[in-house]
Design a protein around this motif. Structure first.
Motif, PDB file in Angstrom:
ATOM      1  N   GLN A   1       0.848  -1.210   0.000  1.00 11.26           N
ATOM      2  CA  GLN A   1       0.000   0.000   0.000  1.00 11.26           C
ATOM      3  C   GLN A   1       0.880   1.256   0.000  1.00 11.26           C
ATOM      4  O   GLN A   1       0.609   2.216  -0.722  1.00 11.26           O
TER       5      GLN A   1
ATOM      6  N   ASP B   1     -15.740  12.470   7.940  1.00 12.37           N
ATOM      7  CA  ASP B   1     -16.870  12.365   7.017  1.00 12.37           C
ATOM      8  C   ASP B   1     -17.717  11.129   7.272  1.00 12.37           C
ATOM      9  O   ASP B   1     -18.821  11.036   6.768  1.00 12.37           O
TER      10      ASP B   1
ATOM     11  N   GLU C   1     -11.388  10.491   1.113  1.00 18.10           N
ATOM     12  CA  GLU C   1     -10.262   9.652   0.723  1.00 18.10           C
ATOM     13  C   GLU C   1      -9.352  10.299  -0.315  1.00 18.10           C
ATOM     14  O   GLU C   1      -8.353   9.711  -0.701  1.00 18.10           O
TER      15      GLU C   1
HETATM   16  N1  LIG Z   1     -13.842   8.270   4.476  1.00 22.39           N
HETATM   17  C1  LIG Z   1     -12.567   8.377   4.838  1.00 22.39           C
HETATM   18  N2  LIG Z   1     -11.783   7.297   4.733  1.00 22.39           N
HETATM   19  C2  LIG Z   1     -10.492   7.414   5.117  1.00 22.39           C
HETATM   20  C3  LIG Z   1      -9.960   8.621   5.617  1.00 22.39           C
HETATM   21  N3  LIG Z   1      -8.648   8.397   5.921  1.00 22.39           N
HETATM   22  C4  LIG Z   1      -8.397   7.106   5.619  1.00 22.39           C
HETATM   23  N4  LIG Z   1      -9.503   6.500   5.131  1.00 22.39           N
HETATM   24  C5  LIG Z   1      -9.677   5.110   4.706  1.00 22.39           C
HETATM   25  O1  LIG Z   1      -9.510   4.271   5.830  1.00 22.39           O
HETATM   26  C6  LIG Z   1      -9.033   3.009   5.426  1.00 22.39           C
HETATM   27  C7  LIG Z   1      -7.860   2.615   6.286  1.00 22.39           C
HETATM   28  O2  LIG Z   1      -6.811   3.492   6.001  1.00 22.39           O
HETATM   29  P1  LIG Z   1      -5.281   3.041   6.116  1.00 22.39           P
HETATM   30  O3  LIG Z   1      -4.472   4.208   5.699  1.00 22.39           O
HETATM   31  O4  LIG Z   1      -5.053   1.749   5.448  1.00 22.39           O
HETATM   32  O5  LIG Z   1      -5.173   2.827   7.677  1.00 22.39           O
HETATM   33  P2  LIG Z   1      -3.902   2.350   8.506  1.00 22.39           P
HETATM   34  O6  LIG Z   1      -3.965   3.067   9.795  1.00 22.39           O
HETATM   35  O7  LIG Z   1      -2.657   2.503   7.710  1.00 22.39           O
HETATM   36  O8  LIG Z   1      -4.261   0.816   8.685  1.00 22.39           O
HETATM   37  P3  LIG Z   1      -3.342  -0.367   9.287  1.00 22.39           P
HETATM   38  O9  LIG Z   1      -2.143  -0.457   8.413  1.00 22.39           O
HETATM   39  O10 LIG Z   1      -4.226  -1.565   9.214  1.00 22.39           O
HETATM   40  O11 LIG Z   1      -3.034  -0.021  10.690  1.00 22.39           O
HETATM   41  C8  LIG Z   1      -8.712   3.134   3.951  1.00 22.39           C
HETATM   42  O12 LIG Z   1      -9.756   2.584   3.218  1.00 22.39           O
HETATM   43  C9  LIG Z   1      -8.643   4.629   3.733  1.00 22.39           C
HETATM   44  O13 LIG Z   1      -8.940   5.008   2.424  1.00 22.39           O
HETATM   45  C10 LIG Z   1     -10.839   9.769   5.729  1.00 22.39           C
HETATM   46  O14 LIG Z   1     -10.487  10.870   6.178  1.00 22.39           O
HETATM   47  N5  LIG Z   1     -12.133   9.568   5.320  1.00 22.39           N
END
Ligand SMILES: Nc1nc2c(ncn2[C@@H]2O[C@H](COP(=O)(O)OP(=O)(O)OP(=O)(O)O)[C@@H](O)[C@H]2O)c(=O)[nH]1
Length: 478
Positions: free
Chosen positions: A317, A427, A453
């Motif tokens: 990712q 959101d 996103e």
């Molecule tokens: N609607 C929305 N979705 C978001 C936002 N920020 C992140 N996401 C979504 O949240 C999900 C998880 O985001 P990641 O960036 O993978 O989260 P992470 O903290 O790195 O996750 P881990 O690696 O599992 O700990 C993804 O589908 C993102 O697109 C936001 O501000 N709004």
């Protein structure tokens, strides 16, 4: 001051925390597809991989709702008893005991502010270059923490760029207000409930309002201040909902304005090191990608360190984000020691004269002691290279967890020396008011809020705009 119903403030300040009682849905997200991942021995070779592009997935956020005066009062689907959030929170485990807070300030010289409309390079297909293996260097602390039972994702989810469909109008504020429609609807319903069929600021109205402010996650201190301000100035007098909204907005703005803090890059740090931490799924990797896009758009070079070595999908990712933003990504095989990787990444950035290193970390629940210890170790290790690093230690908080964000902040403050907050997913929830409670409790700088996103949905935090969006008020002064 006029006489008020006896025991009103006693109920507010003297009783137990009502909010804690009504938070069955606290916790963090776990993805349904979480499965343990195989452990790989630490110390694999780091690789520096140039980016390739992938087709972004479709946005799922609400983008066309406006939180104006009318919409504010008409949106009922998420208000009231918290059931609106049960679906999004019901699978979140409760956290453990909080730990004491601590923290440090970060230097700030060059603001990373504006919200440029960033044109990310796009190609159609992933074209991963063969990894360039770099010297993994010394492993400063040999024993890595055990990998967390990994929560792999099906595939990386690069942030989509706008592609047709309705977009929120009104620039940054329009996006913020549209994104926060659920939170403002919850407060709006509270106001309607408190003042329906009555115009005077009665005890009953104040008590109803108090309950709704707590249910909207504003927290006890801010709720107390709002009720006090209203009762001292307008008790038993006629008052309009617009006036009440302005008082709410004013209180929210005055709480959060001192915490409005653009993320700044200090050019005297070569590199400026940003550590990004948070619980699983909070939005860390996505935030890093958006941040990299913003920083590179301002002419600085960025290197990404894929410190979430527990999950192959997390590494992938971040690589996708590297491809999209043109930033090199330092990786190691799944299961490798993340502290060693961070060390290598900073060394690599020094060699290449890169301005900023952003270190991703694995999501970890704040009650997983061994994983929190691993985060402390990462900080200790990078301080061997640069005692002032990390120059920013960002905690990414998912707004949908409501009051649990307070417990997360306490734990990460102690473990990762959190210096600033990013609140994502405003959101997707009616619980955006928790940012006020966080501000009251910790006073940490708030750098960005996420309302979707897309890259432009990571907005520099603007307290006044946030207050107006939350309360659907045109002004923040009564
Ligand atoms: N609607 C929305 N979705 C978001 C936002 N920020 C992140 N996401 C979504 O949240 C999900 C998880 O985001 P990641 O960036 O993978 O989260 P992470 O903290 O790195 O996750 P881990 O690696 O599992 O700990 C993804 O589908 C993102 O697109 C936001 O501000 N709004």
């Amino acid at each position: 001051m006029p006489e008020k119903k006896k025991g009103f403030f006693g109920r507010l300040f003297g009783g137990e925390n009502q909010h804690d009682k009504k938070a069955p849905d606290e916790g963090v997200h776990r993805r349904p597809d979480e499965t343990p991942s195989p452990s790989v021995p630490a110390g694999g070779a780091a690789s520096l991989q140039p980016g390739t592009n992938r087709e972004p997935h479709a946005a799922t956020v609400e983008e066309d709702s406006e939180a104006g005066e009318t919409g504010f009062l008409n949106q009922k689907e998420d208000f009231g008893d918290g059931k609106d959030d049960v679906g999004e929170d019901e699978d979140k485990p409760a956290s453990t005991e909080p730990v004491a807070a601590g923290g440090e300030e970060s230097p700030a010289e060059v603001p990373v502010t504006g919200d440029p409309e960033i044109d990310l390079p796009e190609t159609d297909d992933p074209l991963p270059e063969p990894p360039v293996v770099i010297n993994p260097g010394p492993d400063p602390e040999a024993v890595p923490a055990p990998p967390e039972p990994a929560p792999p994702k099906a595939r990386p989810e690069p942030t989509p760029q706008p592609k047709g469909g309705p977009q929120p109008k009104g620039g940054l504020f329009g996006r913020l207000a549209a994104g926060m429609a659920k939170s403002s609807a919850r407060l709006g319903e509270g106001l309607a409930d408190a003042f329906v069929q009555r115009r005077a600021l009665t005890d009953e109205a104040l008590e109803t309002l108090e309950d709704h402010l707590l249910a909207a996650d504003l927290g006890l201190p801010a709720t107390g201040r709002i009720i006090r301000t209203l009762s001292e100035s307008r008790y038993k007098q006629d008052i309009t909902m617009g006036e009440v909204r302005r008082v709410l907005a004013g209180e929210v703005a005055s709480t959060l304005t001192p915490l409005e803090a653009p993320l700044t890059i200090d050019p005297s740090h070569k590199p400026h090191v940003i550590l990004v931490a948070g619980v699983n799924g909070a939005g860390k990797t996505t935030t890093i990608g958006k941040l990299a896009a913003k920083i590179t758009a301002e002419g600085r070079s960025v290197l990404l360190a894929a410190g979430d070595t527990f999950r192959a999908a997390a590494i992938e990712q971040l690589q996708v984000w590297g491809e999209r933003t043109g930033c090199p990504v330092v990786t190691r095989p799944q299961g490798a020691d993340s502290a060693g990787l961070a060390y290598d990444a900073i060394e690599q950035a020094r060699r290449d004269g890169i301005d900023v290193v952003i270190i991703d970390t694995a999501g970890r629940l704040q009650n997983r002691t061994e994983l929190m210890d691993e985060l402390s170790k990462l900080v200790r290790v990078i301080r061997k290279l640069d005692p002032s690093a990390p120059h920013d230690s960002l905690l990414v908080l998912d707004a949908t967890v409501g009051q649990n964000a307070l417990r997360q902040a306490e734990a990460f403050l102690q473990t990762a020396g959190t210096t600033g907050l990013v609140m994502t997913k405003l959101d997707g929830t009616a619980r955006g008011g928790v940012l006020v409670a966080l501000g009251d409790r910790f006073g940490l700088p708030i750098h960005y809020v996420g309302v979707g996103e897309q890259v432009q949905d990571l907005q520099p935090f603007d307290a006044d705009a946030f207050a107006r969006a939350l309360t659907a008020s045109e002004k923040t002064a009564a």
